[in-house]
Motif scaffolding. Structure first.
Motif, PDB file in Angstrom:
ATOM      1  N   UNK A 254      42.175  43.953  38.557  1.00 34.57           N
ATOM      2  CA  UNK A 254      41.391  44.690  37.562  1.00 34.57           C
ATOM      3  C   UNK A 254      41.572  44.137  36.148  1.00 34.57           C
ATOM      4  N   UNK A 255      42.285  43.032  36.029  1.00 34.69           N
ATOM      5  CA  UNK A 255      42.451  42.409  34.726  1.00 34.69           C
ATOM      6  C   UNK A 255      43.644  42.888  33.937  1.00 34.69           C
ATOM      7  N   UNK A 256      44.481  43.746  34.547  1.00 35.29           N
ATOM      8  CA  UNK A 256      45.702  44.224  33.887  1.00 35.29           C
ATOM      9  C   UNK A 256      46.802  43.265  34.306  1.00 35.29           C
ATOM     10  N   UNK A 257      47.057  42.265  33.472  1.00 33.55           N
ATOM     11  CA  UNK A 257      47.876  41.131  33.883  1.00 33.55           C
ATOM     12  C   UNK A 257      48.974  40.840  32.863  1.00 33.55           C
ATOM     13  N   UNK A 258      50.004  40.132  33.319  1.00 34.99           N
ATOM     14  CA  UNK A 258      51.036  39.664  32.407  1.00 34.99           C
ATOM     15  C   UNK A 258      51.672  40.788  31.619  1.00 34.99           C
ATOM     16  N   UNK A 259      51.681  40.663  30.297  1.00 29.55           N
ATOM     17  CA  UNK A 259      52.293  41.680  29.446  1.00 29.55           C
ATOM     18  C   UNK A 259      51.636  43.044  29.625  1.00 29.55           C
ATOM     19  N   UNK A 260      50.321  43.060  29.866  1.00 26.77           N
ATOM     20  CA  UNK A 260      49.635  44.335  30.065  1.00 26.77           C
ATOM     21  C   UNK A 260      50.115  45.027  31.333  1.00 26.77           C
ATOM     22  N   UNK A 261      50.417  44.250  32.371  1.00 25.31           N
ATOM     23  CA  UNK A 261      50.916  44.822  33.615  1.00 25.31           C
ATOM     24  C   UNK A 261      52.319  45.388  33.414  1.00 25.31           C
TER      25      UNK A 261
END
Length: 312
Positions: A254-261
């Motif tokens: 869903x595009x929630x990746x890296x630091x956002x995850x």
């Protein structure tokens, strides 16, 4: 890739090298439906219980995992989840009156006060129109206002035509589930983001079209700057107790990746933390390929922060 919150560390007791991150939180669980004793060993240091017996939850709020909770679902007579086998009577509170006066039988203020007095950190309202009656606009407005007077946000299970829009219009602070039953319009997404509403993921409870729709809605919400929280609805079906790799991979999709995850995993909403006494330890260095991050994060465990020694 680089994760800004990650630190290279070594465990003092085992000398194992790895990476330290802030403590992980599952923002949607039901503790009365699971055995929580394995959560810390499998990476979860804090949980938000979004529907349970407030008295029982108050009694178990010490230790690990750290617990924040909503207490009972507030719902209309005959509304979700009343009568479900997994929802004992103590987990449901029927609200029939918009009264803001304390002590009114069936009143919104009375229902909110009962959860707040039991130590709730958030108030949960059921807006599940596909499963029965939902509270009126007047009752919903009173619940949100009463919760606000107690300094508590409101989270909603919003499902069915118009319920996400109602939640936004009446100031509901969070959705317990990413909407999955229909596409969310661009206008509604923009209103949710502008209002600062947060969405709890719970993507892995779905299969097929519902899963694809939830991921698409969350992708659109996150792309507009929406605040996303990791949550699994643990207790709802055969979900792993601990960090759920499938949930992380769905968030990544869903595009929630890296630091956002990592932010979705470590957000203290509503106020689970911060808990600097414990950290998440993941063996080995952070992966260089972003696609490997969800699986790597799923290997985390909770350790005492004082056990970790920073290494260059």
């Amino acid at each position: 890739m680089t994760l800004s919150a990650a630190r290279s560390v070594r465990r003092a007791l085992t000398t194992e090298a790895g990476t330290a991150l802030p403590a992980f939180v599952d923002h949607h669980v039901h503790l009365h439906l699971i055995d929580p004793t394995a959560l810390a060993a499998r990476g979860i240091a804090g949980v938000v219980d979004l529907g349970g017996d407030p008295v029982a939850l108050a009694r178990r709020a010490a230790g690990l995992p750290r617990i924040a909770y909503a207490g009972a679902f507030l719902t209309a007579p005959g509304g979700y989840p009343q009568g479900r086998s997994w929802a004992p009577d103590a987990t449901v509170r029927i609200v029939t009156d918009a009264s803001r006066h304390p002590g009114v039988d069936g009143g919104a203020q009375t229902a909110v006060d009962a959860q707040a007095d039991a130590g709730a950190s958030v108030i949960k309202v059921a807006l599940h129109a596909d499963a029965g009656p939902v509270v009126s606009d007047e009752v919903l407005a009173s619940i949100v206002a009463a919760a606000g007077d107690r300094g508590l946000p409101v989270v909603a299970h919003a499902q069915g035509s118009g319920q996400v829009e109602r939640a936004i219009a009446f100031g509901v602070a969070a959705l317990a589930h990413t909407p999955f039953d229909a596409p969310v319009s661009r206008r509604t997404l923009s209103r949710a983001v502008a209002a600062g509403q947060v969405w709890i993921s719970t993507l892995d409870i779905h299969r097929g079209a519902a899963r694809a729709q939830a991921i698409a809605n969350l992708r659109a919400f996150a792309a507009r700057g929406g605040r996303v929280l990791y949550g699994t609805d643990l207790g709802n079906g055969p979900l792993p107790v601990g960090v759920n790799r499938r949930e992380l991979r769905a968030l990544h999709d869903a595009g929630v990746r890296g630091d956002a995850l990592v932010a979705a995993l470590t957000d203290p909403w509503p106020h689970v933390g911060p808990n600097s006494a414990v950290s998440t330890f993941v063996p080995g260095p952070a992966p260089t390929d972003p696609d490997d991050v969800p699986t790597w994060l799923s290997r985390g465990t909770v350790v005492a922060t004082e056990e970790l020694t920073h290494v260059d």
